[in-house]
Design a protein around this motif. Structure first.
Motif, mmCIF file in Angstrom:
data_model
loop_
_atom_site.group_PDB
_atom_site.id
_atom_site.type_symbol
_atom_site.label_atom_id
_atom_site.label_comp_id
_atom_site.label_asym_id
_atom_site.label_seq_id
_atom_site.Cartn_x
_atom_site.Cartn_y
_atom_site.Cartn_z
ATOM 1 N N VAL A 3 0.846 -1.184 0.000
ATOM 2 C CA VAL A 3 0.000 0.000 0.000
ATOM 3 C C VAL A 3 0.882 1.235 0.000
ATOM 4 N N LEU A 11 -3.555 4.112 -8.580
ATOM 5 C CA LEU A 11 -3.361 2.696 -8.316
ATOM 6 C C LEU A 11 -4.207 1.854 -9.252
ATOM 7 N N ILE A 94 -5.697 4.606 -0.960
ATOM 8 C CA ILE A 94 -6.760 3.661 -1.254
ATOM 9 C C ILE A 94 -7.587 3.378 -0.008
ATOM 10 N N ASP A 457 -4.458 -2.481 -6.251
ATOM 11 C CA ASP A 457 -3.234 -2.194 -5.504
ATOM 12 C C ASP A 457 -2.648 -3.451 -4.870
#
Length: 504
Positions: A3, A11, A94, A457
């Protein structure tokens, strides 16, 4: 991949680059577990190094949109080569996007179960504001409102969400489409800051439109707002007021009006009823003017155009480097171009479109999931991010996927509700993924997921629903990550949802 703090849409494009190569590579994982090669897909790990700015060419949609070929408008993601927005993006993680997604879907579940939600909050109150932003990665489109005499200058800002441009003759407006809401609205002068947010296009000014009309209190249109969207009347001019609380930290309120809505030369809606927003709560998409609502309620764009366009619409959620579309009308009834599944409606909450999964396959094998797990159905939602499955179905998918991906262990840290994540940076050649398919009721409608629709991702882009128990059923969601590149047809009049592969 681990991440990072890159924006969610970056992403998403990164994963799209990962799917750019579909030829068989040299990675030995292809047959470690006895899978047939046609049940696997191989992508180059080096494609993970690409960024959103590397994709310099915008590719158009692959097929002619449904309907008569003229009742459609383009739809795109922000910041990619198909967008006219600046390349600068805010550093949103995200995790932020998934947090918003959980709030939104939880609220819809409450509505489906007869829970609360409506027009009660004061969007002007500082005590109700939230740091949650609407971040769904869906497409945007442009429309026009009104009969323009002139237009106010647009403030400068950056676009965070995919949108479409709707034109009401008084002003061109870039809007997010939403299949799970009924009230279309745009920011409308007077719209002071900070109650309103900056946007890409000039603010819609009803005073500059010769076709604008107020909706008076006590009129049928105002009465139909009911307790869900009605917000009383303006004491000064007897004008109908509306309010929408999305239940995810965002809301809008203002006056309820009519004007001419123009999406294209073939889509002109006179006396279109919509919200003239004078205040918003939370952070909506930067540069987008509002929401174009396509839900199943009486106030939506679909309901207001059903007689003219056949009570149907379709869209194609594009990859960032491609152009998508929104089409009104479509091939209602039988059509060999679409694989269909029955559309289910909830009488307590007619806004939402529900379908039912029948099975899931991983690497060509059907998972053993009790049929009862799918009984509550799944909401087809343009704005939900990842697909949410009842716990028994998700557990089976996760186990099969992890087994097929054993060569890429150990697992990386979870990302909020995504718990099957991998660090692919340790692999220098290719990555082999099992093919995953979602089979809908009737067996004819199947979503075969490409790599961008499978991984987000570095994580499996599925999550369990928060309820239902180990053996029970709870309402799921089919997210827009899984819908990418398919034309999704909502044939509301015909009672079905259809899918057409590789449309954009």
């Amino acid at each position: 991949m681990k991440v990072s703090t890159f924006p969610p849409l970056f992403l998403l494009l990164l994963i799209i680059s990962l799917s750019g190569s579909c030829r068989l590579g040299t990675h030995a994982a292809a047959d470690h577990h006895g899978h047939e090669l046609e049940d696997l897909m191989v992508v180059a790990t080096s494609s993970l190094e690409h960024t959103a700015r590397d994709a310099a060419v915008c590719s158009g949609h692959k097929v002619m949109p449904s309907g008569d070929g003229v009742r459609w408008v383009p739809m795109n993601r922000p910041h990619g080569p198909c967008s006219s927005s600046p390349a600068v993006m805010e550093e949103d993680t995200i995790d932020d996007m998934l947090k918003w997604d959980q709030l939104r879907t939880s609220y819809i579940r409450r509505k489906l179960s007869g829970g609360g939600g409506g027009a009660g909050e004061d969007v002007n109150s500082d005590t109700t504001t939230s740091g949650v932003s609407e971040k769904n990665g869906m497409g945007v489109t442009a429309v026009n409102l009104g009969d323009a005499k002139c237009a106010a200058p647009a403030p400068t800002q950056s676009l965070e969400e995919a949108s479409m441009t709707v034109v009401m003759p008084a002003a061109r407006q870039t809007m997010v489409i939403d299949t799970s809401s009924d009230i279309t609205w745009v920011q409308c002068l007077p719209c002071p800051f900070p109650q309103c947010h900056t946007q890409k296009d000039p603010f819609y000014d009803p005073a500059q439109s010769t076709t604008y009309a107020a909706i008076p209190c006590g009129s049928p249109a105002c009465t139909r707002l009911g307790t869900a969207y009605g917000n009383g009347c303006s004491a000064s001019n007897n004008q109908c007021r509306y309010a929408v609380d999305y239940g995810d930290g965002t809301a809008t309120a203002g006056t309820y009006i009519t004007d001419t809505l123009t999406l294209s030369a073939a889509i002109v809606v006179e006396h279109f009823q919509f919200g003239c927003s004078h205040a918003v709560k939370g952070s909506f998409s930067d540069q987008t003017a509002g929401v174009l609502a396509l839900g199943g309620g009486a106030q939506s764009l679909l309901a207001q155009t059903a007689k003219d366009f056949g009570n149907a619409f379709s869209y194609c959620v594009p990859l960032p480097s491609s152009l998508g579309f929104l089409s009104l009308g479509g091939p209602v009834g039988a059509s060999s171009r679409f694989a269909r599944t029955p559309l289910i409606r909830n009488k307590r909450a007619p806004t939402f479109y529900i379908v039912r999964l029948e099975a899931i396959t991983v690497a060509g094998k059907r998972l053993r999931v009790p049929p009862a797990a799918f009984e509550a159905g799944a909401v087809m939602d343009s704005s939900a991010v990842v697909t949410q499955l009842p716990p028994p179905a998700y557990a089976a998918l996760r186990a099969a996927f992890r087994t097929a991906m054993a060569a890429y262990g150990p697992l990386a840290s979870p990302v909020r509700n995504l718990d099957t994540c991998y660090d692919f940076t340790r692999f220098t050649n290719n990555v082999t993924l099992p093919k995953v398919s979602l089979v809908f009721a009737g067996g004819a409608a199947v979503l075969d997921l490409d790599a961008p629709s499978l991984m987000l991702d570095g994580c499996l882009a599925f999550a369990p629903t928060p309820g239902g128990g180990a053996h029970g059923s709870s309402v799921g969601f089919i997210g827009n990550v899984q819908q990418q590149t398919y034309e999704v047809l909502y044939d509301v009049g015909g009672g079905s949802v259809g899918f057409r592969r590789a449309a954009c």
